[in-house]
Write a protein that holds these residues in place. Structure first.
Motif, short mmCIF file in Angstrom:
data_model
loop_
_atom_site.label_atom_id
_atom_site.label_comp_id
_atom_site.label_asym_id
_atom_site.label_seq_id
_atom_site.Cartn_x
_atom_site.Cartn_y
_atom_site.Cartn_z
N PHE A 60 -14.11 -1.52 11.76
CA PHE A 60 -13.87 -0.14 11.36
C PHE A 60 -15.22 0.46 10.98
O PHE A 60 -15.65 0.38 9.83
CB PHE A 60 -12.88 -0.10 10.19
CG PHE A 60 -12.37 1.27 9.86
CD1 PHE A 60 -11.27 1.78 10.52
CD2 PHE A 60 -12.97 2.04 8.89
CE1 PHE A 60 -10.78 3.04 10.21
CE2 PHE A 60 -12.50 3.29 8.57
CZ PHE A 60 -11.40 3.80 9.23
N HIS A 61 -15.90 1.04 11.96
CA HIS A 61 -17.22 1.61 11.71
C HIS A 61 -17.13 2.85 10.83
O HIS A 61 -17.93 3.04 9.92
CB HIS A 61 -17.92 1.94 13.04
CG HIS A 61 -18.24 0.73 13.86
ND1 HIS A 61 -19.40 0.03 13.73
CD2 HIS A 61 -17.53 0.10 14.83
CE1 HIS A 61 -19.42 -0.98 14.58
NE2 HIS A 61 -18.28 -0.96 15.27
N ASP A 62 -16.18 3.73 11.13
CA ASP A 62 -15.90 4.87 10.27
C ASP A 62 -14.58 5.51 10.68
O ASP A 62 -14.04 5.19 11.74
CB ASP A 62 -17.04 5.90 10.25
CG ASP A 62 -17.37 6.44 11.63
OD1 ASP A 62 -16.57 7.24 12.14
OD2 ASP A 62 -18.43 6.09 12.18
N ASP A 63 -14.08 6.42 9.85
CA ASP A 63 -12.80 7.05 10.09
C ASP A 63 -12.98 8.30 10.94
O ASP A 63 -14.11 8.78 11.14
CB ASP A 63 -12.14 7.43 8.75
CG ASP A 63 -10.62 7.42 8.82
OD1 ASP A 63 -10.08 7.39 9.94
OD2 ASP A 63 -10.00 7.43 7.75
N ILE A 64 -11.89 8.84 11.42
CA ILE A 64 -11.92 10.10 12.16
C ILE A 64 -11.88 11.23 11.15
O ILE A 64 -10.94 11.33 10.35
CB ILE A 64 -10.74 10.20 13.14
CG1 ILE A 64 -10.85 9.10 14.19
CG2 ILE A 64 -10.72 11.57 13.80
CD1 ILE A 64 -9.68 9.08 15.15
N ASP A 69 -9.99 5.07 1.88
CA ASP A 69 -8.54 5.06 1.71
C ASP A 69 -7.83 4.37 2.88
O ASP A 69 -6.78 3.75 2.69
CB ASP A 69 -8.01 6.49 1.57
CG ASP A 69 -8.44 7.14 0.26
OD1 ASP A 69 -8.76 6.39 -0.69
OD2 ASP A 69 -8.46 8.38 0.18
N ARG A 70 -8.40 4.47 4.06
CA ARG A 70 -7.78 3.86 5.24
C ARG A 70 -7.81 2.33 5.16
O ARG A 70 -6.88 1.66 5.63
CB ARG A 70 -8.51 4.31 6.50
CG ARG A 70 -7.93 3.77 7.79
CD ARG A 70 -6.74 4.54 8.26
NE ARG A 70 -7.14 5.90 8.59
CZ ARG A 70 -6.29 6.89 8.84
NH1 ARG A 70 -5.00 6.67 8.77
NH2 ARG A 70 -6.72 8.10 9.13
N ILE A 71 -8.87 1.80 4.60
CA ILE A 71 -9.08 0.35 4.60
C ILE A 71 -8.48 -0.33 3.38
O ILE A 71 -8.07 -1.50 3.44
CB ILE A 71 -10.59 0.05 4.70
CG1 ILE A 71 -11.14 0.56 6.03
CG2 ILE A 71 -10.87 -1.43 4.55
CD1 ILE A 71 -10.44 -0.02 7.24
N ARG A 72 -8.40 0.37 2.27
CA ARG A 72 -7.98 -0.25 1.01
C ARG A 72 -6.65 -1.02 1.13
O ARG A 72 -6.52 -2.11 0.54
CB ARG A 72 -7.90 0.81 -0.08
CG ARG A 72 -7.86 0.22 -1.49
CD ARG A 72 -7.92 1.30 -2.55
NE ARG A 72 -9.22 1.99 -2.56
CZ ARG A 72 -9.39 3.27 -2.29
NH1 ARG A 72 -8.36 4.02 -1.99
NH2 ARG A 72 -10.59 3.81 -2.34
#
Length: 366
Positions: free
Chosen positions: A117-121, A157-160
């Protein structure tokens, strides 16, 4: 049972000769990890699909009708994915790339997968809403979620929700065993390297140069260049700001060696790590970066290897640059610390070793 060597399929948006942060990382992984056979599934930049070979690795490129919100329209990608997963023991997806998880949901493969997960959209608007449940299900099904910094693991928040299976593997660069020696500021030369897109904050840096006693080299290309050149003229700094465009490796090496300060002025969480900071730090350059909720301030640490300022603040940026250039003793201390930090935490060898270990552990668990 897995083959020996194990077979790993990397799934990413684009691949060499397209250059970018994620693309360069994928290439380093597939050329640097021993004991693994790799393939790459990606999309053409535009037009018909193809199959070719790069560095001895088979690269399958699905046709691309064009991009919408930076996402390729690749209708044959699910079919290509199904074919390549039949070959693979393990799939390694690189995000953000909505086509990958969406195709995975359609194919519903038995092949285990991990995802970096390099970064979110970010800032794409309502068009991404239907994708969010697909992405969450995809991450839930992943055997491992890889991130490049503790900041991303702890603050995203996506990864937590997936912390129990998240592994931090920082990006790395090639290093040597030469003695660490401090750099000294000589020419008040400021350097930026990166794509010329809004989230990089180069407009903030150009504005800051109005208050910096020095000159700036901007390396990179992108859609913002004409606007940035007009801005430099309008703000009266065009004679001290040079837009280098895309440069050769030799020219980039020269700029790293002759610059005095490296600046990464990014203004949004689209900047998840900033590997160019590592390239600058291994050359002994102190870094001025921004306080983003990502890995950016983890790579170069405020008060240790450089300065960290609020994003989008040209006055703070100018003050930090001048403070470094005006204090040779602190500059040399940061220069040495920057080189040590890269060698201690951010080597290619460590990145490759840790990624290979994840592959083996994932297959053993599967």
């Amino acid at each position: 049972m897995p083959h020996d060597p194990i077979r790993v399929l990397h799934v990413c948006k684009h691949y060499h000769p397209f250059t970018g942060g994620i693309e360069n990382v994928v290439r380093r992984l597939v050329t640097g990890i021993d004991g693994v056979e790799f393939r790459v599934l990606t999309t053409a930049e535009r037009g018909r699909g193809s199959v070719d070979e790069v560095d001895g690795v088979r690269v399958v490129r699905a046709g691309n009708l064009g991009d919408v919100k930076s996402t390729p329209l690749a209708p044959t990608f699910p079919l290509r994915l199904r074919q390549q997963l039949a070959w693979a023991d393990l799939a390694h997806y690189h995000l953000p790339f909505p086509v990958g998880p969406a195709s995975h949901a359609l194919v519903r493969p038995d092949t285990p997968h991990v995802a970096t997960f390099h970064d979110d959209i970010i800032d794409k608007g309502p068009i991404v809403y239907p994708y969010e449940p697909i992405l969450n299900r995809f991450l839930d099904d992943a055997r491992r979620v890889l991130v490049t910094s503790p900041n991303m693991r702890d603050e995203c928040d996506r990864i937590r929700p997936f912390a129990d299976k998240t592994t931090v593997i920082p990006l790395g660069v090639d290093t040597d065993d030469d003695p660490i020696t401090p750099r000294r500021p000589t020419d008040r030369h400021v350097l930026f390297v990166g794509r010329l897109v809004p989230f990089k904050g180069v407009d903030t840096l150009v504005s800051a140069m109005g208050d910096v006693d020095g000159r700036l080299s901007v390396v990179g290309r992108g859609p913002e260049r004409p606007a940035l050149e007009r801005q430099a003229e309008r703000e009266g700094v065009a004679d001290r700001v040079t837009f280098e465009g895309f440069v050769s490796e030799e020219r980039l090496e020269h700029l790293y060696r002759t610059a005095d300060v490296f600046v990464l002025p990014s203004v949004s969480a689209n900047e998840s790590f900033g590997i160019v900071q590592l390239e600058a730090m291994q050359h002994g350059l102190p870094v001025v970066n921004t306080a983003l909720p990502t890995g950016v301030p983890y790579v170069s640490v405020d008060g240790e290897t450089g300065r960290t300022v609020a994003p989008g603040d040209p006055d703070a940026l100018a003050d930090a640059i001048d403070a470094l250039l005006d204090d040779p003793e602190r500059y040399e201390r940061y220069s040495v610390a920057a080189q040590r930090r890269v060698r201690d935490r951010f080597t290619s060898e460590r990145m490759l070793r840790d990624t290979r270990r994840v592959y083996r552990e994932t297959l053993d668990e599967a």
